[in-house]
Design an enzyme around this catalytic site. Structure first.
Site, PDB file in Angstrom:
ATOM      1  N   MET A  90      -7.106 -69.277 -41.461  1.00 38.97           N
ATOM      2  CA  MET A  90      -7.017 -69.854 -42.791  1.00 38.97           C
ATOM      3  C   MET A  90      -8.123 -69.375 -43.727  1.00 38.97           C
ATOM      4  O   MET A  90      -8.714 -70.156 -44.464  1.00 38.97           O
ATOM      5  CB  MET A  90      -6.975 -71.386 -42.701  1.00 38.97           C
ATOM      6  CG  MET A  90      -5.739 -71.904 -42.003  1.00 38.97           C
ATOM      7  SD  MET A  90      -4.207 -71.073 -42.479  1.00 38.97           S
ATOM      8  CE  MET A  90      -3.175 -72.462 -42.920  1.00 38.97           C
ATOM      9  N   HIS A 109       3.711 -66.421 -41.824  1.00 39.06           N
ATOM     10  CA  HIS A 109       3.665 -67.427 -42.885  1.00 39.06           C
ATOM     11  C   HIS A 109       4.874 -68.360 -42.744  1.00 39.06           C
ATOM     12  O   HIS A 109       5.996 -67.892 -42.543  1.00 39.06           O
ATOM     13  CB  HIS A 109       3.684 -66.721 -44.251  1.00 39.06           C
ATOM     14  CG  HIS A 109       3.572 -67.675 -45.396  1.00 39.06           C
ATOM     15  ND1 HIS A 109       2.366 -68.262 -45.745  1.00 39.06           N
ATOM     16  CD2 HIS A 109       4.505 -68.179 -46.228  1.00 39.06           C
ATOM     17  CE1 HIS A 109       2.577 -69.079 -46.778  1.00 39.06           C
ATOM     18  NE2 HIS A 109       3.864 -69.042 -47.083  1.00 39.06           N
TER      19      HIS A 109
HETATM   20  C1  GAR Z   1       1.528 -71.372 -38.560  1.00 40.97           C
HETATM   21  O1  GAR Z   1       2.620 -72.206 -38.851  1.00 40.97           O
HETATM   22  C2  GAR Z   1       1.384 -70.288 -39.604  1.00 40.97           C
HETATM   23  O2  GAR Z   1       2.616 -69.917 -40.135  1.00 40.97           O
HETATM   24  C3  GAR Z   1       0.529 -70.967 -40.626  1.00 40.97           C
HETATM   25  O3  GAR Z   1      -0.414 -71.686 -39.877  1.00 40.97           O
HETATM   26  C4  GAR Z   1       0.216 -72.151 -38.697  1.00 40.97           C
HETATM   27  C5  GAR Z   1      -0.710 -71.952 -37.538  1.00 40.97           C
HETATM   28  O4  GAR Z   1      -0.224 -72.581 -36.391  1.00 40.97           O
HETATM   29  N1  GAR Z   1      -0.091 -70.012 -41.488  1.00 40.97           N
HETATM   30  C6  GAR Z   1      -0.228 -70.174 -42.798  1.00 40.97           C
HETATM   31  O5  GAR Z   1       0.130 -71.173 -43.382  1.00 40.97           O
HETATM   32  C7  GAR Z   1      -0.855 -68.994 -43.525  1.00 40.97           C
HETATM   33  N2  GAR Z   1      -0.689 -69.135 -44.922  1.00 40.97           N
HETATM   34  P1  GAR Z   1      -0.845 -72.307 -34.978  1.00 40.97           P
HETATM   35  O6  GAR Z   1      -2.360 -72.452 -35.108  1.00 40.97           O
HETATM   36  O7  GAR Z   1      -0.281 -73.375 -34.096  1.00 40.97           O
HETATM   37  O8  GAR Z   1      -0.446 -70.933 -34.543  1.00 40.97           O
END
Ligand code: GAR
Length: 200
Positions: A90, A109
């Site tokens: 992030m 994303h």
């Molecule tokens: C995921 O859903 C990804 O798409 C999102 O963060 C999550 C991480 O999940 N990313 C964003 O929103 C980027 N803009 P995780 O830590 O369980 O893999």
């Protein structure tokens, strides 16, 4: 080809990649996992899976975003990774980082880009009232959630969906799509021309 994963949170996408690699479905080695959060569950998952290098790199130790990214670049270069996989990382990467790994950084994303960029994509999609949303895997460039699209998967929005229920189904789609893209990339399957990504 060796690769790295950068993650800030839960790390369920990292886990999906680890699981796929264990089953021989990713033909490359996950050499390094880096997080910008000391308490990221992703770090625990990486350690448990025996990833050779698992690092917390604290942004507080650097005077600017560029200095932090410089440090990441030098760590990644030392490990000679050919792909950097962002999995819920992030932070916005500065041009310093993008230039060092042009077309070698990918991101997942939780929406069908170019709709609903940013850090609250699922909440924003629901609030907008879309009936179909999904997942986008894309190359990372200098603009946020903007680089060339590699793969997308659609997820239907149900009338009673909440951020939690919709996120769950989006995650399921991510966990299928992302490891496949990682494997295809590592096998040199993508040919990029500007914004257009084709399978060779
Ligand atoms: C995921 O859903 C990804 O798409 C999102 O963060 C999550 C991480 O999940 N990313 C964003 O929103 C980027 N803009 P995780 O830590 O369980 O893999």
């Amino acid at each position: 080809m060796d690769f790295a994963v950068l993650a800030s949170g839960n790390g369920s996408n990292l886990q999906a990649i680890i699981n796929a690699a264990k089953k021989g479905k990713i033909r490359g080695k996950l050499k390094l996992v880096i997080s910008d959060k000391a308490d990221a569950r992703a770090l625990e998952r990486a350690r448990k899976a025996g990833v050779p290098k698992v690092l917390f790199v604290d942004p507080k130790g650097f005077p600017s975003r560029e200095d932090y990214d410089d440090e990441l670049v030098s760590i990644l270069r030392k490990e000679k990774v050919g792909l950097v996989v962002l999995a819920g990382f992030m932070r916005i990467l500065s041009p310093v980082f993008i230039r060092a790994f042009r077309y070698k950084v990918i991101n997942v994303h939780p929406a069908l880009l170019p709709a609903f960029k940013g850090g609250h994509a699922v909440k924003d999609s629901l609030a907008y009232g879309v009936r179909v949303t999904g997942v986008t895997v894309h190359f990372v460039d200098e603009q946020v959630d903007h680089g060339a699209i590699i793969a997308q998967g659609a997820v239907e929005v149900k009338p009673k969906d909440t951020v939690e229920t919709l996120s769950k189904r989006i995650h399921k789609m991510e966990h299928v799509l992302y490891p496949k893209v990682v494997d295809n990339f590592l096998r040199g399957k993508y040919k990029v021309s500007g914004r257009i990504v084709r399978m060779k």
